[in-house]
Design a protein around this motif. Structure first.
Motif, PDB file in Angstrom:
ATOM      1  N   TYR A 104       0.841  -1.205   0.000  1.00 43.13           N
ATOM      2  CA  TYR A 104       0.000   0.000   0.000  1.00 43.13           C
ATOM      3  C   TYR A 104       0.877   1.256   0.000  1.00 43.13           C
ATOM      4  CZ  TYR A 104      -2.888  -3.777   1.859  1.00 43.13           C
ATOM      5  OH  TYR A 104      -3.506  -4.976   2.051  1.00 43.13           O
ATOM      6  N   PRO A 105       1.632   1.483  -1.069  1.00 39.65           N
ATOM      7  CA  PRO A 105       2.616   2.567  -1.066  1.00 39.65           C
ATOM      8  C   PRO A 105       2.028   3.966  -0.943  1.00 39.65           C
ATOM      9  CG  PRO A 105       2.367   1.634  -3.266  1.00 39.65           C
ATOM     10  CD  PRO A 105       1.631   0.729  -2.338  1.00 39.65           C
ATOM     11  N   HIS A 107      -1.324   4.631   0.337  1.00 38.82           N
ATOM     12  CA  HIS A 107      -2.505   4.691   1.203  1.00 38.82           C
ATOM     13  C   HIS A 107      -2.334   5.807   2.226  1.00 38.82           C
ATOM     14  CE1 HIS A 107      -5.491   3.295   4.210  1.00 38.82           C
ATOM     15  NE2 HIS A 107      -6.116   2.841   3.140  1.00 38.82           N
ATOM     16  N   PHE A 108      -3.446   6.368   2.694  1.00 40.44           N
ATOM     17  CA  PHE A 108      -3.344   7.502   3.619  1.00 40.44           C
ATOM     18  C   PHE A 108      -2.700   7.115   4.956  1.00 40.44           C
ATOM     19  CE2 PHE A 108      -7.406   5.647   4.898  1.00 40.44           C
ATOM     20  CZ  PHE A 108      -7.358   5.745   6.291  1.00 40.44           C
ATOM     21  N   SER A 109      -2.714   5.819   5.281  1.00 42.10           N
ATOM     22  CA  SER A 109      -2.112   5.373   6.542  1.00 42.10           C
ATOM     23  C   SER A 109      -0.643   4.974   6.390  1.00 42.10           C
ATOM     24  CB  SER A 109      -2.894   4.179   7.099  1.00 42.10           C
ATOM     25  OG  SER A 109      -2.837   3.086   6.190  1.00 42.10           O
ATOM     26  N   THR A 110      -0.124   4.971   5.173  1.00 42.81           N
ATOM     27  CA  THR A 110       1.247   4.513   4.940  1.00 42.81           C
ATOM     28  C   THR A 110       2.311   5.407   5.590  1.00 42.81           C
ATOM     29  OG1 THR A 110       0.558   3.418   2.906  1.00 42.81           O
ATOM     30  CG2 THR A 110       2.906   3.844   3.157  1.00 42.81           C
ATOM     31  N   PRO A 111       2.137   6.736   5.651  1.00 51.18           N
ATOM     32  CA  PRO A 111       3.130   7.549   6.379  1.00 51.18           C
ATOM     33  C   PRO A 111       3.353   7.080   7.816  1.00 51.18           C
ATOM     34  CG  PRO A 111       1.698   8.971   5.102  1.00 51.18           C
ATOM     35  CD  PRO A 111       1.134   7.584   4.985  1.00 51.18           C
ATOM     36  N   TYR A 112       2.276   6.617   8.446  1.00 55.63           N
ATOM     37  CA  TYR A 112       2.423   6.096   9.813  1.00 55.63           C
ATOM     38  C   TYR A 112       3.308   4.858   9.819  1.00 55.63           C
ATOM     39  CZ  TYR A 112       1.296   3.761  14.198  1.00 55.63           C
ATOM     40  OH  TYR A 112       1.397   3.117  15.411  1.00 55.63           O
ATOM     41  N   ALA A 113       3.192   4.010   8.790  1.00 56.31           N
ATOM     42  CA  ALA A 113       4.034   2.812   8.699  1.00 56.31           C
ATOM     43  C   ALA A 113       5.504   3.211   8.582  1.00 56.31           C
ATOM     44  CB  ALA A 113       3.612   1.955   7.512  1.00 56.31           C
ATOM     45  N   TYR A 114       5.786   4.230   7.770  1.00 59.21           N
ATOM     46  CA  TYR A 114       7.157   4.752   7.663  1.00 59.21           C
ATOM     47  C   TYR A 114       7.645   5.246   9.022  1.00 59.21           C
ATOM     48  CZ  TYR A 114       7.676   4.858   2.532  1.00 59.21           C
ATOM     49  OH  TYR A 114       7.830   4.520   1.208  1.00 59.21           O
ATOM     50  N   TYR A 115       6.811   6.026   9.684  1.00 60.38           N
ATOM     51  CA  TYR A 115       7.178   6.604  10.978  1.00 60.38           C
ATOM     52  C   TYR A 115       7.410   5.518  12.025  1.00 60.38           C
ATOM     53  CZ  TYR A 115       6.718   9.170  15.362  1.00 60.38           C
ATOM     54  OH  TYR A 115       6.926   9.683  16.618  1.00 60.38           O
ATOM     55  N   LEU A 116       6.527   4.528  12.049  1.00 65.37           N
ATOM     56  CA  LEU A 116       6.633   3.463  13.044  1.00 65.37           C
ATOM     57  C   LEU A 116       7.908   2.645  12.845  1.00 65.37           C
ATOM     58  CD1 LEU A 116       5.334   2.119  15.468  1.00 65.37           C
ATOM     59  CD2 LEU A 116       3.963   0.718  13.913  1.00 65.37           C
ATOM     60  N   ARG A 117       8.345   2.465  11.604  1.00 69.28           N
ATOM     61  CA  ARG A 117       9.626   1.781  11.365  1.00 69.28           C
ATOM     62  C   ARG A 117      10.768   2.494  12.071  1.00 69.28           C
ATOM     63  NH1 ARG A 117      10.812   0.678   5.117  1.00 69.28           N
ATOM     64  NH2 ARG A 117      10.782   2.942   5.176  1.00 69.28           N
ATOM     65  N   GLY A 118      10.768   3.819  11.990  1.00 66.90           N
ATOM     66  CA  GLY A 118      11.808   4.591  12.666  1.00 66.90           C
ATOM     67  C   GLY A 118      11.741   4.441  14.169  1.00 66.90           C
ATOM     68  N   VAL A 119      10.537   4.518  14.713  1.00 67.38           N
ATOM     69  CA  VAL A 119      10.353   4.375  16.161  1.00 67.38           C
ATOM     70  C   VAL A 119      10.842   3.009  16.639  1.00 67.38           C
ATOM     71  CG1 VAL A 119       8.615   4.208  17.992  1.00 67.38           C
ATOM     72  CG2 VAL A 119       8.439   6.012  16.253  1.00 67.38           C
ATOM     73  N   ILE A 120      10.507   1.973  15.889  1.00 67.55           N
ATOM     74  CA  ILE A 120      10.900   0.615  16.267  1.00 67.55           C
ATOM     75  C   ILE A 120      12.414   0.450  16.202  1.00 67.55           C
ATOM     76  CG2 ILE A 120      10.767  -1.823  15.592  1.00 67.55           C
ATOM     77  CD1 ILE A 120       7.886  -1.199  14.621  1.00 67.55           C
ATOM     78  N   SER A 121      13.041   0.983  15.165  1.00 64.37           N
ATOM     79  CA  SER A 121      14.499   0.879  15.050  1.00 64.37           C
ATOM     80  C   SER A 121      15.188   1.618  16.191  1.00 64.37           C
ATOM     81  CB  SER A 121      14.971   1.435  13.703  1.00 64.37           C
ATOM     82  OG  SER A 121      14.614   0.559  12.666  1.00 64.37           O
ATOM     83  N   ASP A 156      11.079  12.388   2.727  1.00 69.49           N
ATOM     84  CA  ASP A 156      11.195  12.480   1.270  1.00 69.49           C
ATOM     85  C   ASP A 156       9.902  12.085   0.569  1.00 69.49           C
ATOM     86  OD1 ASP A 156      12.832  12.736  -1.218  1.00 69.49           O
ATOM     87  OD2 ASP A 156      12.397  10.594  -1.368  1.00 69.49           O
ATOM     88  N   LYS A 157       9.274  11.005   1.046  1.00 69.10           N
ATOM     89  CA  LYS A 157       8.077  10.468   0.383  1.00 69.10           C
ATOM     90  C   LYS A 157       6.810  11.248   0.754  1.00 69.10           C
ATOM     91  CE  LYS A 157       5.598   7.178  -1.738  1.00 69.10           C
ATOM     92  NZ  LYS A 157       5.632   6.927  -3.182  1.00 69.10           N
TER      93      LYS A 157
END
Length: 257
Positions: A104-105, A107-121, A156-157
């Motif tokens: 879902y590149p 989707h309106f919820s995809t920015p949260y997925a990007y953000y959550l990856r950073g938080v998890i790392s 960037d995205k």
């Protein structure tokens, strides 16, 4: 013979009808066993409010199986990743988010997925003692670099989302950690009289991480190492820059083994 043929046909028709009826009820019972009789909204609410991480994940997975096309099934994917993170299953959580972003590149919820990856790392690099005794800059910073890159990808995205400003703030913190990590390495080299290696690390900090709190320490360390290899002019130049740019700097480390 015709009455017998009619009887046979009727029997076969009855058997087929019963067979199809059995399949219908079997499918219906199977579906009810998956849905528990809950609507997607109820399923999501029950999973969200569960006190058990394992039960919560299981319910979100059942929701996806029962209602794969619902908006709640999509949100369940993100909820599972978050609960894996809270359960410290960092790699699996990030893997789930990578799959989500791939599927879902836009989707309106995809920015949260990007953000959550950073938080998890970021979470991977932390210790409970970091606020008291330890410093995560002294450990492997691979996950810190990953978090940095994940936040950069988000900015960037999706430059105008609600998560972007927070990501920019996190980047400043992560840059400081990465710079501090390089400083610890430079100090390590200095203590072992690997002066050229220490100088190169100090230069790297100044060039790669300008405007971080580690820069004055890097200048001070550079001057110290230049002195030790007899390059007094370069040592003097480094000290001049240090005094001019950071006039109140006092060394916060020692070089005793």
């Amino acid at each position: 013979m015709r009455p017998l043929q009619n009887t046979i046909k009727f029997t076969l028709l009855l058997l087929l009808t019963l067979s199809f009826s059995g399949c219908f009820w079997s499918d219906k019972e199977q579906r009810e066993s998956i849905t528990k009789g809950w609507s997607p909204k109820t399923f999501f609410k029950e999973a969200k409010e569960s006190d058990s991480t394992g039960e919560s994940i299981a319910l979100f997975e059942q929701l996806q199986a029962a209602y794969p096309s619902s908006k709640y099934a999509l949100q369940a994917k993100l909820e599972i990743a978050y609960r894996l993170y809270k359960n410290e299953d960092y790699n699996e959580a990030i893997s789930n988010l990578n799959n989500y972003i791939k599927l879902y590149p836009n989707h309106f919820s995809t920015p949260y997925a990007y953000y959550l990856r950073g938080v998890i790392s970021e979470g991977k690099s932390r210790s409970i003692l970091d606020n008291y005794l330890t410093d995560n800059a002294q450990r492997d910073v691979g996950s810190v670099r990953d978090a940095f890159n994940y936040y950069l990808a988000l900015i960037d995205k999706f430059p105008k989302t609600e998560y972007t400003e927070e990501a920019k703030t996190r980047l400043i913190i992560l840059r400081n950690i990465l710079a501090r990590h390089e400083l610890f390495i430079a100090i390590y080299y200095t203590k072992r009289n690997a002066n050229i290696a220490a100088i190169n690390r100090s230069k790297f900090i100044i060039e790669k991480y300008p405007n971080t709190p580690s820069v004055p320490a890097a200048l001070h360390l550079m001057a110290h190492n230049y002195e030790h290899i007899g390059m007094h002019t370069l040592a003097k130049d480094a000290r001049r820059v240090l005094v001019k740019s950071y006039p109140t700097y006092k060394p916060h480390y020692n070089l005793d083994n």
